[in-house]
Scaffold this motif. Structure first.
Motif, PDB file in Angstrom:
ATOM      1  N   ALA A   1      39.655 -46.585  32.002  1.00 41.55           N
ATOM      2  CA  ALA A   1      39.783 -45.467  32.563  1.00 41.55           C
ATOM      3  C   ALA A   1      38.922 -45.311  33.910  1.00 41.55           C
ATOM      4  N   TYR A   2      37.584 -45.866  33.551  1.00 41.41           N
ATOM      5  CA  TYR A   2      36.543 -45.647  34.665  1.00 41.41           C
ATOM      6  C   TYR A   2      36.924 -46.670  35.689  1.00 41.41           C
ATOM      7  N   ALA A   3      37.299 -47.903  35.335  1.00 40.12           N
ATOM      8  CA  ALA A   3      37.882 -48.820  36.359  1.00 40.12           C
ATOM      9  C   ALA A   3      39.027 -48.171  37.292  1.00 40.12           C
ATOM     10  N   MET A   4      40.009 -47.390  36.655  1.00 40.94           N
ATOM     11  CA  MET A   4      41.099 -46.990  37.185  1.00 40.94           C
ATOM     12  C   MET A   4      40.610 -46.103  38.189  1.00 40.94           C
ATOM     13  N   SER A   5      39.980 -45.115  37.901  1.00 44.36           N
ATOM     14  CA  SER A   5      39.191 -44.024  38.562  1.00 44.36           C
ATOM     15  C   SER A   5      38.641 -44.630  39.862  1.00 44.36           C
ATOM     16  N   LYS A   6      37.864 -45.837  39.822  1.00 44.11           N
ATOM     17  CA  LYS A   6      37.256 -46.471  40.861  1.00 44.11           C
ATOM     18  C   LYS A   6      38.174 -47.051  41.995  1.00 44.11           C
ATOM     19  N   GLY A   7      39.345 -47.498  41.335  1.00 45.57           N
ATOM     20  CA  GLY A   7      40.048 -48.279  41.879  1.00 45.57           C
ATOM     21  C   GLY A   7      40.780 -47.320  43.009  1.00 45.57           C
ATOM     22  N   ALA A   8      40.933 -45.954  42.440  1.00 49.25           N
ATOM     23  CA  ALA A   8      41.345 -44.763  43.333  1.00 49.25           C
ATOM     24  C   ALA A   8      40.434 -44.484  44.306  1.00 49.25           C
ATOM     25  N   VAL A   9      39.127 -44.585  44.064  1.00 50.31           N
ATOM     26  CA  VAL A   9      38.012 -44.277  45.036  1.00 50.31           C
ATOM     27  C   VAL A   9      38.554 -45.163  46.179  1.00 50.31           C
ATOM     28  N   GLU A  10      38.712 -46.543  45.827  1.00 46.78           N
ATOM     29  CA  GLU A  10      38.669 -47.664  47.053  1.00 46.78           C
ATOM     30  C   GLU A  10      39.669 -47.100  47.986  1.00 46.78           C
ATOM     31  N   MET A  11      40.816 -46.523  47.400  1.00 53.23           N
ATOM     32  CA  MET A  11      42.089 -46.246  48.229  1.00 53.23           C
ATOM     33  C   MET A  11      41.583 -45.088  49.227  1.00 53.23           C
ATOM     34  N   LEU A  12      40.744 -44.263  48.794  1.00 50.40           N
ATOM     35  CA  LEU A  12      40.169 -43.071  49.849  1.00 50.40           C
ATOM     36  C   LEU A  12      39.696 -43.802  50.854  1.00 50.40           C
ATOM     37  N   ALA A  13      38.771 -45.100  51.077  1.00 46.15           N
ATOM     38  CA  ALA A  13      38.570 -45.621  52.296  1.00 46.15           C
ATOM     39  C   ALA A  13      39.551 -46.221  53.123  1.00 46.15           C
ATOM     40  N   LEU A  14      40.564 -46.917  52.343  1.00 45.60           N
ATOM     41  CA  LEU A  14      41.626 -47.402  53.311  1.00 45.60           C
ATOM     42  C   LEU A  14      42.420 -46.561  53.896  1.00 45.60           C
ATOM     43  N   HIS A  15      42.676 -45.516  53.215  1.00 44.35           N
ATOM     44  CA  HIS A  15      43.601 -44.387  53.960  1.00 44.35           C
ATOM     45  C   HIS A  15      42.969 -43.540  54.885  1.00 44.35           C
ATOM     46  N   PHE A  16      41.854 -42.977  54.295  1.00 46.84           N
ATOM     47  CA  PHE A  16      41.026 -41.972  55.181  1.00 46.84           C
ATOM     48  C   PHE A  16      40.391 -42.658  56.432  1.00 46.84           C
ATOM     49  N   ALA A  17      40.207 -44.104  56.084  1.00 49.74           N
ATOM     50  CA  ALA A  17      39.745 -44.614  57.474  1.00 49.74           C
ATOM     51  C   ALA A  17      40.701 -44.813  58.484  1.00 49.74           C
ATOM     52  N   LYS A  18      42.096 -44.976  58.109  1.00 49.77           N
ATOM     53  CA  LYS A  18      43.209 -44.872  59.182  1.00 49.77           C
ATOM     54  C   LYS A  18      43.253 -43.387  59.652  1.00 49.77           C
ATOM     55  N   HIS A  19      42.894 -42.530  58.966  1.00 53.60           N
ATOM     56  CA  HIS A  19      43.386 -41.300  59.194  1.00 53.60           C
ATOM     57  C   HIS A  19      42.245 -40.813  60.337  1.00 53.60           C
TER      58      HIS A  19
END
Length: 252
Positions: free
Chosen positions: A159-177
């Motif tokens: 569950a922790y690793a899944m949550s941190k995988g979600a955190v990594e998506m913040l960088a990818l998509h917010f960086a573009k935005h």
């Protein structure tokens, strides 16, 4: 004059361990640092005092993350502190460091435990970024702390690793935005890093953990803090949406 002189920073979960090291390093580089904590008031105040004794600037902010009203509470305290210490509520740097581990086998993980991990580790950073954009100046910096467990397996931390995988998506998509505003957003993934867990007082366990790194040692909080400080500086202006492995070459 430090690289971050005149800048303001919020580091969540900054009362101890890696968050503490990040707050100390950003303050040493000249930033006014808001040291966020949930329950460790004495530890957070000690971080603030250490920064001030070293000639830096800091104040503490208290808010429990992962509960209704968490972001509003945190930013009410943050804006009050920024107004008092900087004369304005502008935020230049956000480091989403606060998080909770699981340490629960997949078979024993409850829905409530899973929801708590996601609320603190993934939901809170998303809405902290969303809210921070009201205060963040163009050219700002956002750093999200992920984990080496998004690349290596530990069944008790699914569950922790899944949550941190979600955190990594913040960088990818917010960086573009946020690129048009010059705001960079990046992920840093520590590996085994010394903290206040009792296992780090057991030499045989530390030796075993150290053997997993290419450098044959466990990480120190400062190892990660230095990477974060670089990403918060002007030197990292051309890096965004990136995943930075700060695990010391664990399991290469």
């Amino acid at each position: 004059m430090g690289k971050l002189s005149g800048k303001t920073a919020l580091v969540t979960g900054a009362s101890r361990n890696m968050g503490r090291a990040m707050a100390l390093r950003l303050a040493a580089d000249g930033a006014l640092v808001a040291v966020h904590y949930n329950s460790g008031k004495d530890e957070a105040e000690a971080v603030v005092e250490t920064i001030r004794q070293g000639g830096g600037k800091a104040f503490s902010v208290c808010a429990e993350l992962g509960v209704p009203g968490d972001v509003a509470d945190l930013f009410a305290a943050l804006e009050a502190g920024l107004s008092q210490h900087a004369g304005a509520t502008t935020l230049n740097i956000l480091v989403n460091n606060a998080g909770v581990l699981g340490g629960i086998s997949p078979e024993e993980t409850t829905s409530e435990q899973f929801d708590r991990i996601y609320a603190v580790n993934a939901k809170a950073p998303f809405f902290l970024i969303q809210r921070a954009l009201q205060n963040m100046a163009d050219g700002g910096r956002i750093v999200n702390i992920s984990s080496g467990l998004t690349r290596t397996a530990n069944p008790d931390e699914i569950a922790y690793a899944m949550s941190k995988g979600a955190v990594e998506m913040l960088a990818l998509h917010f960086a573009k935005h946020l690129g048009p505003r010059g705001i960079t957003v990046n992920s840093v993934a520590p590996g085994i890093t010394r903290n206040d867990n009792p296992v780090f007082s057991m030499p045989e366990v530390v030796t075993a953990m150290a053997s997993m790194s290419a450098f044959n040692r466990v990480g120190e909080p400062e190892d990660v803090a230095d990477v974060v400080a670089f990403l918060c500086s002007e030197d990292a202006r051309w890096i965004t949406g990136a995943f930075i492995d700060a695990s010391g070459g664990t399991l290469l």
